[in-house]
Design a protein around this motif. Structure first.
Motif, PDB file in Angstrom:
ATOM      1  N   MET A 101      21.572   7.540 135.613  1.00  0.00           N
ATOM      2  CA  MET A 101      22.226   7.504 136.925  1.00  0.00           C
ATOM      3  C   MET A 101      22.777   8.849 137.347  1.00  0.00           C
ATOM      4  O   MET A 101      23.177   9.665 136.521  1.00  0.00           O
ATOM      5  N   THR A 102      22.796   9.054 138.657  1.00  0.00           N
ATOM      6  CA  THR A 102      23.588  10.117 139.258  1.00  0.00           C
ATOM      7  C   THR A 102      24.043   9.607 140.620  1.00  0.00           C
ATOM      8  O   THR A 102      23.759   8.447 140.975  1.00  0.00           O
ATOM      9  N   ASN A 103      24.770  10.410 141.364  1.00  0.00           N
ATOM     10  CA  ASN A 103      25.330   9.979 142.653  1.00  0.00           C
ATOM     11  C   ASN A 103      25.335  11.120 143.645  1.00  0.00           C
ATOM     12  O   ASN A 103      25.339  12.299 143.266  1.00  0.00           O
ATOM     13  N   CYS A 104      25.414  10.761 144.914  1.00  0.00           N
ATOM     14  CA  CYS A 104      25.837  11.710 145.935  1.00  0.00           C
ATOM     15  C   CYS A 104      26.831  10.976 146.830  1.00  0.00           C
ATOM     16  O   CYS A 104      26.849   9.745 146.877  1.00  0.00           O
ATOM     17  N   GLY A 105      27.672  11.760 147.501  1.00  0.00           N
ATOM     18  CA  GLY A 105      28.673  11.157 148.378  1.00  0.00           C
ATOM     19  C   GLY A 105      30.087  11.575 148.008  1.00  0.00           C
ATOM     20  O   GLY A 105      30.305  12.342 147.075  1.00  0.00           O
ATOM     21  N   ARG A 106      31.064  11.057 148.773  1.00  0.00           N
ATOM     22  CA  ARG A 106      32.487  11.403 148.547  1.00  0.00           C
ATOM     23  C   ARG A 106      32.977  10.957 147.191  1.00  0.00           C
ATOM     24  O   ARG A 106      33.913  11.512 146.624  1.00  0.00           O
ATOM     25  N   VAL A 107      32.367   9.865 146.682  1.00  0.00           N
ATOM     26  CA  VAL A 107      32.676   9.370 145.347  1.00  0.00           C
ATOM     27  C   VAL A 107      31.357   8.929 144.702  1.00  0.00           C
ATOM     28  O   VAL A 107      30.367   8.684 145.390  1.00  0.00           O
ATOM     29  N   GLY A 108      31.384   8.832 143.368  1.00  0.00           N
ATOM     30  CA  GLY A 108      30.214   8.344 142.649  1.00  0.00           C
ATOM     31  C   GLY A 108      30.623   7.286 141.645  1.00  0.00           C
ATOM     32  O   GLY A 108      31.745   7.307 141.124  1.00  0.00           O
ATOM     33  N   TRP A 109      29.696   6.352 141.389  1.00  0.00           N
ATOM     34  CA  TRP A 109      30.000   5.281 140.436  1.00  0.00           C
ATOM     35  C   TRP A 109      29.771   5.783 139.015  1.00  0.00           C
ATOM     36  O   TRP A 109      28.696   6.296 138.709  1.00  0.00           O
ATOM     37  N   VAL A 110      30.792   5.667 138.186  1.00  0.00           N
ATOM     38  CA  VAL A 110      30.656   6.073 136.786  1.00  0.00           C
ATOM     39  C   VAL A 110      31.281   5.029 135.870  1.00  0.00           C
ATOM     40  O   VAL A 110      32.100   4.200 136.293  1.00  0.00           O
ATOM     41  N   SER A 111      30.869   5.068 134.619  1.00  0.00           N
ATOM     42  CA  SER A 111      31.372   4.160 133.594  1.00  0.00           C
ATOM     43  C   SER A 111      31.585   4.950 132.312  1.00  0.00           C
ATOM     44  O   SER A 111      30.839   5.900 132.024  1.00  0.00           O
ATOM     45  N   ASP A 112      32.629   4.559 131.584  1.00  0.00           N
ATOM     46  CA  ASP A 112      32.815   5.082 130.229  1.00  0.00           C
ATOM     47  C   ASP A 112      33.607   4.053 129.437  1.00  0.00           C
ATOM     48  O   ASP A 112      33.800   2.928 129.921  1.00  0.00           O
ATOM     49  N   ARG A 113      34.073   4.411 128.248  1.00  0.00           N
ATOM     50  CA  ARG A 113      34.763   3.424 127.411  1.00  0.00           C
ATOM     51  C   ARG A 113      36.026   2.886 128.074  1.00  0.00           C
ATOM     52  O   ARG A 113      36.494   1.791 127.743  1.00  0.00           O
ATOM     53  N   THR A 114      36.578   3.636 129.043  1.00  0.00           N
ATOM     54  CA  THR A 114      37.819   3.174 129.682  1.00  0.00           C
ATOM     55  C   THR A 114      37.572   2.215 130.847  1.00  0.00           C
ATOM     56  O   THR A 114      38.499   1.577 131.324  1.00  0.00           O
ATOM     57  N   GLY A 115      36.329   2.114 131.330  1.00  0.00           N
ATOM     58  CA  GLY A 115      36.033   1.182 132.423  1.00  0.00           C
ATOM     59  C   GLY A 115      35.073   1.764 133.441  1.00  0.00           C
ATOM     60  O   GLY A 115      34.539   2.861 133.252  1.00  0.00           O
ATOM     61  N   VAL A 174      16.266  13.652 146.040  1.00  0.00           N
ATOM     62  CA  VAL A 174      16.813  13.184 144.746  1.00  0.00           C
ATOM     63  C   VAL A 174      16.693  14.295 143.703  1.00  0.00           C
ATOM     64  O   VAL A 174      17.639  14.549 142.932  1.00  0.00           O
ATOM     65  N   GLU A 175      15.560  14.980 143.690  1.00  0.00           N
ATOM     66  CA  GLU A 175      15.371  16.067 142.707  1.00  0.00           C
ATOM     67  C   GLU A 175      16.380  17.188 142.945  1.00  0.00           C
ATOM     68  O   GLU A 175      16.927  17.753 141.994  1.00  0.00           O
ATOM     69  N   ARG A 176      16.643  17.463 144.216  1.00  0.00           N
ATOM     70  CA  ARG A 176      17.621  18.513 144.544  1.00  0.00           C
ATOM     71  C   ARG A 176      19.032  18.093 144.111  1.00  0.00           C
ATOM     72  O   ARG A 176      19.785  18.871 143.525  1.00  0.00           O
ATOM     73  N   ILE A 177      19.384  16.833 144.371  1.00  0.00           N
ATOM     74  CA  ILE A 177      20.695  16.319 143.959  1.00  0.00           C
ATOM     75  C   ILE A 177      20.841  16.387 142.439  1.00  0.00           C
ATOM     76  O   ILE A 177      21.879  16.798 141.904  1.00  0.00           O
ATOM     77  N   ALA A 178      19.759  16.031 141.736  1.00  0.00           N
ATOM     78  CA  ALA A 178      19.822  15.967 140.269  1.00  0.00           C
ATOM     79  C   ALA A 178      19.928  17.352 139.628  1.00  0.00           C
ATOM     80  O   ALA A 178      20.298  17.465 138.460  1.00  0.00           O
ATOM     81  N   GLY A 185      32.449  18.328 136.231  1.00  0.00           N
ATOM     82  CA  GLY A 185      33.771  18.636 136.759  1.00  0.00           C
ATOM     83  C   GLY A 185      33.772  18.990 138.234  1.00  0.00           C
ATOM     84  O   GLY A 185      34.814  19.335 138.798  1.00  0.00           O
ATOM     85  N   ALA A 186      32.606  18.913 138.880  1.00  0.00           N
ATOM     86  CA  ALA A 186      32.483  19.285 140.292  1.00  0.00           C
ATOM     87  C   ALA A 186      32.374  18.036 141.159  1.00  0.00           C
ATOM     88  O   ALA A 186      31.997  16.965 140.675  1.00  0.00           O
ATOM     89  N   PRO A 187      32.685  18.152 142.457  1.00  0.00           N
ATOM     90  CA  PRO A 187      32.436  17.030 143.368  1.00  0.00           C
ATOM     91  C   PRO A 187      30.944  16.692 143.374  1.00  0.00           C
ATOM     92  O   PRO A 187      30.110  17.549 143.098  1.00  0.00           O
ATOM     93  N   TRP A 188      30.622  15.453 143.708  1.00  0.00           N
ATOM     94  CA  TRP A 188      29.212  15.061 143.826  1.00  0.00           C
ATOM     95  C   TRP A 188      28.585  15.766 145.018  1.00  0.00           C
ATOM     96  O   TRP A 188      29.289  16.071 146.002  1.00  0.00           O
ATOM     97  N   PRO A 189      27.268  16.017 144.993  1.00  0.00           N
ATOM     98  CA  PRO A 189      26.607  16.563 146.181  1.00  0.00           C
ATOM     99  C   PRO A 189      26.803  15.618 147.374  1.00  0.00           C
ATOM    100  O   PRO A 189      26.956  14.404 147.194  1.00  0.00           O
TER     101      PRO A 189
END
Ligand code: MD3
Ligand code: FE
Length: 215
Positions: free
Chosen positions: A63-77, A39-43, A88-92
């Motif tokens: 929060m953070t994520n690893c994998g092909r996609v990550g769960w995120v939230s902002d004002r748009t949803g 987790v520390e390495r991913i972060a 701006g980079a892919p998740w680890p």
């Protein structure tokens, strides 16, 4: 004192919860230190951040994520995003040790061949909480969510299929793993405000991994 009653040396137990979920107490205890190191390495590549909900609230859980996609939230949803908006980079990638643990736990719950696309990593400091919610942004409703608790203990709030129903409280400790599949998949759930404390592996925090099959 001897280590006879040290819970960290107990073997894991398997407990079927009402509605098909399986709780594996201590399943990841012997791997906890390694998982936290990952987790520390991913972060370092994808830093923990406090996301903003569509309603404009800043979440107390980081929060953070690893994998092909990550769960995120902002004002748009809410969304699963292949790119980390903070960098701006892919998740680890999901570490092999994470995938191996998730598959072994899922198999205990009757889900063979579990291969999650995403791992959401939540970090709680004292006072941080997660309000009652359902996880329903994942396409595969059959595949379970596997959760791994690390560090400080927390009180898991476990409701029913409706938000207004009764809520049970379940203590989750370092190394506890749960497999939420089948009918248990869409229950309302959350985490009560984290109590102050110190854990030898995580200091003042609790870390939770949730593996998800998104596609
Ligand atoms: C039951 N995380 O990330 S893990 C989440 O401890 C989340 O950080 C909590 O809820 C945490 O969405 C709880 C246990 C959990 C996770 C997902 C579930 C239980 C679940 C999905 C459906 C039912
Ligand atoms: Fe959830």
């Amino acid at each position: 004192m001897t280590a006879l009653f040290d819970s960290s040396s107990l073997p894991s137990s398997l407990e079927w919860l009402e509605g098909g979920a399986v709780l594996l107490r201590g399943f990841a205890t012997s791997e906890a230190e390694m998982l936290i190191g990952e987790v520390e390495r991913i972060a370092q590549a994808a830093p923990f951040r406090h996301l903003v909900t569509p309603g404009g609230y800043t979440m107390s859980v980081a929060m953070t994520n690893c994998g092909r996609v990550g769960w995120v939230s902002d004002r748009t949803g809410y969304r699963y995003d292949p790119v980390d908006p903070a960098t701006g980079a892919p998740w680890p990638a999901i570490p092999t040790a994470f995938l191996d643990l998730a598959a072994r736990a899922a198999a205990q719950g009757g889900f063979e061949g579990y291969n999650p696309d995403a791992c959401l990593i939540n970090r709680y400091l004292a006072g941080a909480k997660l309000g009652l919610h359902q996880d329903r942004d994942e396409k595969d409703a059959w595949a379970p969510i596997v959760s791994v608790s690390l560090g400080l203990p927390a009180v898991f709030l476990w409701g029913g299929k409706r938000r207004s129903g009764p809520v049970r409280r379940l203590r989750l400790e370092n190394g506890d793993v749960a497999v939420w599949g089948g009918p248990g998949r869409f229950v309302y759930h959350g985490i009560a405000p984290l109590k102050d404390g110190q854990h030898p592996l995580t200091g003042a925090s609790r870390i939770n991994l949730t593996f998800r099959k998104v596609f």
